[in-house]
Write a protein that holds these residues in place. Structure first.
Motif, PDB file in Angstrom:
ATOM      1  N   GLU B 104     -58.723  26.201  95.130  1.00 12.50           N
ATOM      2  CA  GLU B 104     -58.187  25.273  96.184  1.00 12.50           C
ATOM      3  C   GLU B 104     -59.534  24.191  96.699  1.00 12.50           C
ATOM      4  O   GLU B 104     -58.942  22.585  96.178  1.00 12.50           O
ATOM      5  CB  GLU B 104     -57.149  25.520  97.537  1.00 12.50           C
ATOM      6  CG  GLU B 104     -55.665  26.112  96.797  1.00 12.50           C
ATOM      7  CD  GLU B 104     -55.287  24.766  96.453  1.00 12.50           C
ATOM      8  OE1 GLU B 104     -54.748  24.014  97.341  1.00 12.50           O
ATOM      9  OE2 GLU B 104     -53.805  24.430  96.107  1.00 12.50           O
ATOM     10  N   ASN B 105     -60.328  24.303  97.229  1.00  8.97           N
ATOM     11  CA  ASN B 105     -61.423  23.611  98.221  1.00  8.97           C
ATOM     12  C   ASN B 105     -61.986  22.673  96.474  1.00  8.97           C
ATOM     13  O   ASN B 105     -62.327  21.995  96.430  1.00  8.97           O
ATOM     14  CB  ASN B 105     -61.571  24.380  98.737  1.00  8.97           C
ATOM     15  CG  ASN B 105     -61.551  25.614  99.788  1.00  8.97           C
ATOM     16  OD1 ASN B 105     -60.619  24.275 100.266  1.00  8.97           O
ATOM     17  ND2 ASN B 105     -61.570  26.556 100.842  1.00  8.97           N
ATOM     18  N   TYR B 106     -62.335  23.433  95.320  1.00 12.65           N
ATOM     19  CA  TYR B 106     -63.044  22.969  95.076  1.00 12.65           C
ATOM     20  C   TYR B 106     -62.333  21.875  93.970  1.00 12.65           C
ATOM     21  O   TYR B 106     -62.970  20.809  94.398  1.00 12.65           O
ATOM     22  CB  TYR B 106     -63.627  24.487  93.459  1.00 12.65           C
ATOM     23  CG  TYR B 106     -64.204  23.649  92.361  1.00 12.65           C
ATOM     24  CD1 TYR B 106     -64.883  22.824  92.238  1.00 12.65           C
ATOM     25  CD2 TYR B 106     -62.883  23.206  91.277  1.00 12.65           C
ATOM     26  CE1 TYR B 106     -65.843  22.077  91.548  1.00 12.65           C
ATOM     27  CE2 TYR B 106     -64.131  22.295  90.049  1.00 12.65           C
ATOM     28  CZ  TYR B 106     -65.132  22.196  90.064  1.00 12.65           C
ATOM     29  OH  TYR B 106     -65.488  20.980  89.232  1.00 12.65           O
ATOM     30  N   MET B 107     -61.131  22.029  94.030  1.00  9.33           N
ATOM     31  CA  MET B 107     -60.302  21.244  93.401  1.00  9.33           C
ATOM     32  C   MET B 107     -60.252  20.000  94.443  1.00  9.33           C
ATOM     33  O   MET B 107     -60.255  18.978  94.060  1.00  9.33           O
ATOM     34  CB  MET B 107     -58.936  21.690  93.022  1.00  9.33           C
ATOM     35  CG  MET B 107     -59.079  21.993  91.418  1.00  9.33           C
ATOM     36  SD  MET B 107     -56.978  21.672  91.809  1.00  9.33           S
ATOM     37  CE  MET B 107     -56.201  23.746  91.777  1.00  9.33           C
ATOM     38  N   PHE B 108     -59.708  19.632  95.478  1.00 11.65           N
ATOM     39  CA  PHE B 108     -59.330  19.102  96.788  1.00 11.65           C
ATOM     40  C   PHE B 108     -61.148  18.063  96.606  1.00 11.65           C
ATOM     41  O   PHE B 108     -60.812  17.006  96.321  1.00 11.65           O
ATOM     42  CB  PHE B 108     -59.536  19.794  98.037  1.00 11.65           C
ATOM     43  CG  PHE B 108     -59.320  19.150  98.739  1.00 11.65           C
ATOM     44  CD1 PHE B 108     -57.967  18.025  98.435  1.00 11.65           C
ATOM     45  CD2 PHE B 108     -60.281  18.436 100.471  1.00 11.65           C
ATOM     46  CE1 PHE B 108     -57.911  17.179  99.678  1.00 11.65           C
ATOM     47  CE2 PHE B 108     -59.631  17.499 100.741  1.00 11.65           C
ATOM     48  CZ  PHE B 108     -58.315  16.773 100.164  1.00 11.65           C
ATOM     49  N   ILE B 109     -62.346  18.872  96.465  1.00 12.79           N
ATOM     50  CA  ILE B 109     -63.377  18.703  96.445  1.00 12.79           C
ATOM     51  C   ILE B 109     -63.808  17.580  95.259  1.00 12.79           C
ATOM     52  O   ILE B 109     -64.029  16.010  95.414  1.00 12.79           O
ATOM     53  CB  ILE B 109     -65.158  19.240  97.047  1.00 12.79           C
ATOM     54  CG1 ILE B 109     -64.428  19.947  98.514  1.00 12.79           C
ATOM     55  CG2 ILE B 109     -66.055  18.445  96.560  1.00 12.79           C
ATOM     56  CD1 ILE B 109     -65.797  21.215  98.830  1.00 12.79           C
ATOM     57  N   ALA B 110     -63.433  18.138  94.348  1.00 13.09           N
ATOM     58  CA  ALA B 110     -63.622  17.050  92.882  1.00 13.09           C
ATOM     59  C   ALA B 110     -62.744  16.348  92.947  1.00 13.09           C
ATOM     60  O   ALA B 110     -62.994  14.709  92.667  1.00 13.09           O
ATOM     61  CB  ALA B 110     -62.775  17.757  91.916  1.00 13.09           C
ATOM     62  N   LEU B 111     -61.964  16.332  93.562  1.00 14.86           N
ATOM     63  CA  LEU B 111     -60.546  14.952  93.525  1.00 14.86           C
ATOM     64  C   LEU B 111     -61.366  13.836  95.248  1.00 14.86           C
ATOM     65  O   LEU B 111     -60.898  12.506  94.323  1.00 14.86           O
ATOM     66  CB  LEU B 111     -59.500  15.078  94.292  1.00 14.86           C
ATOM     67  CG  LEU B 111     -58.627  16.407  93.293  1.00 14.86           C
ATOM     68  CD1 LEU B 111     -56.568  16.570  93.900  1.00 14.86           C
ATOM     69  CD2 LEU B 111     -57.778  15.443  92.060  1.00 14.86           C
ATOM     70  N   VAL B 112     -61.650  14.680  95.981  1.00 15.34           N
ATOM     71  CA  VAL B 112     -62.186  13.539  96.833  1.00 15.34           C
ATOM     72  C   VAL B 112     -63.081  12.318  96.430  1.00 15.34           C
ATOM     73  O   VAL B 112     -63.131  11.089  96.499  1.00 15.34           O
ATOM     74  CB  VAL B 112     -62.262  14.544  98.108  1.00 15.34           C
ATOM     75  CG1 VAL B 112     -63.254  12.879  98.918  1.00 15.34           C
ATOM     76  CG2 VAL B 112     -60.391  15.017  98.621  1.00 15.34           C
TER      77      VAL B 112
END
Ligand SMILES: Nc1ncnc2c1ncn2[C@@H]1O[C@H](COP(=O)(O)OP(=O)(O)OP(=O)(O)O)[C@@H](O)[C@H]1O
Ligand SMILES: [Mg+2]
Lengths: 252, 237
Positions: B104-112
């Motif tokens: 989840e965190n990786y996804m979120f960082i990539a999105l941001v």
């Protein structure tokens, strides 16, 4: 002593020679009117003296401080410390006021005294109130520029320039952005200042006013000073053909 | 779908609303300062920097945000695959290997990262337009009053720029609310993804409609906020 000395000033924009060898002096307490046709270089001359534009060659001295000189045909400007000192000795009133729209009248006037001269707010405000009274605007201290008439805005901009206690004040067509019925109030203020022996140089298209308030008139055309002298002499009895033609066009 | 189903859908979407809001908030809070920096780089007198910045703006505004999200998200797995193939073995690839792309965190960082890169480009153009719309007379008057460049910028120019960029900024923020739905392309659990899933469960498009209501309400709030901010700046013209 001359407050302003201009010697052999010239300025070119691209291929266009706008100022060609301009020389004149302004003495303490003198009111000088500069007249001349559109495009003759009056604003450019002001902009060079006020450091908004850099002249190509010549000399400018403001109350003994050399702003620029010319060595081997190249303009040499004073170190920035001297330029800063000179900057505070001269004020310029713009044709279109250039007030700060996001500041009230009071804030416009005390901005430079508090942030440039580092006066206390109290001191700056007291001084600003006196200036506003002199301009007949004591009621308007809290107003914003957009709430004022053109004539009132121009008087605020004069007060803003005076707040720094300049030794010489330049006006570039201070009334030409105003409705004709509002020009009177500006001319009145300038006359008041003249009475107090404020040194002023005024570019104007109002010949009657130039004749009335100035004690020296300079006629510019095509980048040259064509003629200068006493207003009565120049307006009433000029021997110069170009001056005659210019004045005739104005009288008709 | 009956009323209880709709209520159920709304409740589930409400659980995923924080993910949508988180993406929105982080993008907004980071892309505005990054946008200021981009404006400043674009105005840099050292030409190569200005050109590179222009190129970046051109790419960000000229290609779809959805592609940019996919590109940022898959950049790291692609690098990993490349590393495996070449058999290289250094600290960088070891580090990459530790990243779990389904995290989840990786996804979120990539999105941001993708959203901020994209939105900063738009904000930069808005800010540049705002700065360039300030009449040169304001600089000249400041200079005549002996103000320094810093004083002129921070006390005279910037406050006027802020007022002028509010309408364009508010448009951008409204678009951002809706753009967060693009995060579903990498299966980030936000409300569009969830409503799509429930659309399948219920065989009905009503969940999409409910998601639409969510976006609509968020933008109503954004609009009201900007009306308020604009009013605050209305004391001068
Ligand atoms: N920044 C500039 N770049 C190029 N040319 C300029 C610039 N500023 C002024 N000029 C030109 O210089 C000449 C003199 O302009 P200037 O504004 O000094 O005239 P002026 O005497 O003040 O005229 P007016 O009475 O219309 O105000 C004009 O031909 C003008 O087009
Ligand atoms: Mg002019």
């Amino acid at each position: 002593m001359a407050i302003l000395e201009v010697k052999n000033l010239s300025k070119t924009f691209g291929d266009l020679k706008v100022l060609k060898d301009i020389s004149f002096n302004v003495e303490q307490g003198q009111v000088v009117a500069i007249i001349g046709p559109s495009g003759s270089g009056k604003s450019t001359l002001f902009r060079c003296i006020n450091m908004l534009e850099r002249a190509d060659s010549g000399e400018i001295t403001v109350s003994g401080l050399k702003m620029m000189t010319t060595e081997k045909n190249k303009a040499v400007f004073a170190p920035s410390k001297i330029l800063r000192q000179i900057r505070l000795k001269i004020g310029l009133v713009f044709q279109n006021f250039n007030l700060f729209p996001h500041m009230s009248v009071m804030q416009n006037i005390i901005e430079a005294p508090t942030h440039v001269l580092k006066q206390s707010k109290k001191e700056a405000k007291a001084n600003a109130e006196k200036l506003l009274e002199k301009m007949g605007l004591e009621e308007k201290a809290k107003s914003y520029p957009c709430e004022l008439s053109g004539g009132q805005q121009q008087r605020v901009s004069i007060a803003r320039a005076l707040a720094l206690n300049p030794e010489i004040l330049f006006f570039d067509e201070p009334t030409s952005a105003l409705d004709p019925e509002l020009t009177g109030e500006i001319l009145k203020v300038i006359k008041e200042l003249a009475k107090e022996k404020m040194t002023m140089v005024i570019v104007t298209h109002e010949m009657a006013f130039a004749r009335e308030v100035a004690n020296h008139v300079i006629f510019m055309d095509g980048g040259y000073i064509v003629e200068e002298g006493d207003p009565e002499e120049l307006f009433g009895n000029t021997q110069n053909e170009r001056t005659k033609q210019f004045l005739q066009r104005y009288n008709n | 779908m009956n009323f209880d189903d709709i209520k159920n859908v709304a409740e589930i979407l409400l659980q995923y609303l924080p993910n949508t809001l988180k993406l929105f908030a982080w993008t907004l809070v980071l892309s505005i300062p990054v946008g200021v920096i981009v404006t400043w780089l674009k105005k840099c007198r050292f030409k190569p920097i200005s050109w590179l910045t222009n190129l970046y703006i051109l790419i960000m505004r000229g290609t779809p945000l959805m592609l940019q999200i996919i590109a940022v998200y898959y950049a790291i797995p692609m690098l990993m695959a490349g590393a495996r193939k070449s058999g290289a073995d250094n600290w960088f690839y070891t580090l990459l290997g530790k990243i779990n792309t389904r995290d989840e965190n990786y996804m979120f960082i990539a999105l941001v990262v993708a959203f901020v890169l994209n939105y900063a480009a738009y904000f930069a153009e808005i800010f540049r337009g705002g700065i360039e719309s300030i009449p040169v007379g304001q600089y000249e008057a400041s200079s005549m009053l002996g103000m320094t460049k810093m004083q002129t910028f921070f006390r005279i120019i910037l406050p006027q720029v802020v007022k002028r960029v509010i309408p364009a900024t508010s448009n951008e923020v409204i678009v951002l609310v809706k753009d967060t739905s693009l995060a579903n392309v990498i299966a980030f659990a936000e409300i569009t993804l969830k409503s799509k899933q429930m659309m399948n469960t219920y065989s009905s498009i009503v969940p999409l409609f409910v998601a639409g209501v969510f976006y609509f309400i968020m933008n109503a709030i954004v609009t009201v906020a900007f009306v308020y901010i604009e009013k605050k700046f209305n004391y001068y013209k």
